[in-house]
Enzyme design. Structure first.
Site, PDB file in Angstrom:
ATOM      1  N   CYS A  94      -3.375   7.074  -4.614  1.00  0.00           N
ATOM      2  CA  CYS A  94      -3.141   5.802  -4.469  1.00  0.00           C
ATOM      3  C   CYS A  94      -1.557   5.561  -5.132  1.00  0.00           C
ATOM      4  CB  CYS A  94      -3.958   4.837  -5.459  1.00  0.00           C
ATOM      5  SG  CYS A  94      -3.901   3.239  -5.269  1.00  0.00           S
ATOM      6  N   CYS A 108       0.912  -1.264  -0.059  1.00  0.00           N
ATOM      7  CA  CYS A 108      -0.045   0.061   0.050  1.00  0.00           C
ATOM      8  C   CYS A 108       0.798   1.259   0.065  1.00  0.00           C
ATOM      9  CB  CYS A 108      -0.903   0.170   1.223  1.00  0.00           C
ATOM     10  SG  CYS A 108      -1.927   1.395   1.440  1.00  0.00           S
ATOM     11  N   GLY A 109       0.768   1.998  -1.191  1.00  0.00           N
ATOM     12  CA  GLY A 109       1.630   3.281  -1.360  1.00  0.00           C
ATOM     13  C   GLY A 109       1.415   4.257  -0.345  1.00  0.00           C
ATOM     14  N   HIS A 110       0.054   4.743  -0.270  1.00  0.00           N
ATOM     15  CA  HIS A 110      -0.218   5.678   0.732  1.00  0.00           C
ATOM     16  C   HIS A 110       0.037   5.380   2.184  1.00  0.00           C
ATOM     17  CE1 HIS A 110      -4.181   4.022   2.210  1.00  0.00           C
ATOM     18  NE2 HIS A 110      -3.978   4.973   3.115  1.00  0.00           N
TER      19      HIS A 110
END
Length: 333
Positions: A254, A91-93
């Site tokens: 995202c 998950c980037g965020h």
């Protein structure tokens, strides 16, 4: 206070999207890699995820990250990513939120102007370079796992929508990328319910007929994200609405979706070398991405993306579970 569970957290938001960073109360999850820990958690501890992201402690768009001891010799932390749909490989965020929390809470050695944090994730090693001034995390640049375009110009029959054309790309999760205008829907939050319904229909049709599977790790599979491009997007400046299973929109641009989109832009020849992609969310916040290296995943060309964004701390908390609470795993409304 009476509680049989005490979970400590630092809450953050990354360009509008929450991450509940779990700093204590979980213990070390069995497994010699974060991918193995993800499987164990899903099979034996998923009630903890539900407790933290579902109502009444969370909400229908909640995300979180559970800190773990690193599984590599040089890693700072391991991370498991949780949200209402389950456990994500990456998950980037969420990683931007984790890196910001680690710096501002003094949980890693902090150096200025840049603090490097090595994180073990179920999708692989991710490195967060945090721009720091006066002890404050001003922004985070992630060196993500390799991203690749799985396939171009796919078509799927979707009930109520007809034939839908899409590209499938991977950036830590799989993303179906399609042009919102070709579905006859405006890029307008006033129409978000119609867009979300279309996204869920497309996901279901893809998973039934053309379910994607990662070329190097079959545990990473399925499409839970549809990236609807604004028809006014340009090759190096895109806007999108990100519909996510089981029924919500990403508020941030995202990070893994931006990585997947970057791989798709390169595969289509829309971007070359290390051109920067500006990718805007449905609420108007921005990530910047570029490919810093080329590689392969299986037999496919791939890129190594970097994603730059910002996060802010919004609170700290200890989450409790009274033994008489009728919702030990929360509820979905």
């Amino acid at each position: 206070m009476r509680s049989n569970t005490i979970i400590s957290a630092i809450d953050t938001h990354t360009e509008g999207m929450p991450t509940r960073v779990i700093t204590g109360g979980v213990g070390t999850i069995p497994g010699d890699t974060m991918a193995a820990r993800r499987v164990y958690f899903a099979e034996h501890l998923d009630g903890l995820r539900k407790l933290l992201v579902n109502e009444p402690r969370g909400h229908a768009s909640m995300s979180g990250a559970i800190l773990q001891p690193a599984t590599t010799d040089d890693g700072h932390y391991g991370v498991l990513f949780i949200e209402v749909s389950g456990l994500l490989p990456m998950c980037g965020h969420g990683t931007i939120g984790v890196a910001t929390a680690l710096v501002e809470a003094g949980m890693v050695p902090v150096t200025e102007p840049v603090t490097e944090i090595r994180l073990d994730t179920p999708a692989g090693r991710v490195v967060a370079s945090v721009a720091v001034s006066g002890g404050h995390a001003d922004s985070v640049t992630l060196r993500n796992v390799p991203a690749y375009c799985d396939s171009l110009d796919n078509e799927v029959e979707v009930p109520g929508l007809g034939r839908v054309r899409y590209d499938m790309a991977y950036g830590g999760n799989f993303y179906a990328i399609t042009d919102l205008g070709k579905l006859g829907l405006p890029f307008d939050r006033a129409h978000k319910d119609r867009i979300l319904d279309a996204g869920l229909r497309i996901m279901a049709a893809i998973n039934e007929s053309q379910r994607p599977v990662h070329l190097a790790d079959e545990r990473i599979a399925g499409c839970k994200h549809v990236l609807f491009l604004d028809p006014a997007s340009e090759p190096a400046h895109t806007r999108h609405a990100m519909a996510i299973h089981p029924g919500w929109f990403d508020r941030s641009p995202c990070g893994t979706g931006t990585s997947a989109l970057l791989a798709r832009q390169h595969a289509r020849g829309f971007l070359t070398d290390d051109q920067v992609l500006q990718n805007d969310s449905f609420i108007g916040t921005t990530f910047y991405a570029r490919a810093v290296e080329t590689t392969t995943v299986g037999d496919r060309p791939a890129i190594v993306p970097t994603i730059t964004g910002r996060a802010w701390l919004t609170g700290t908390a200890n989450y409790l579970l009274d033994p008489t609470d009728p919702f030990p795993e929360g509820f979905v409304f």
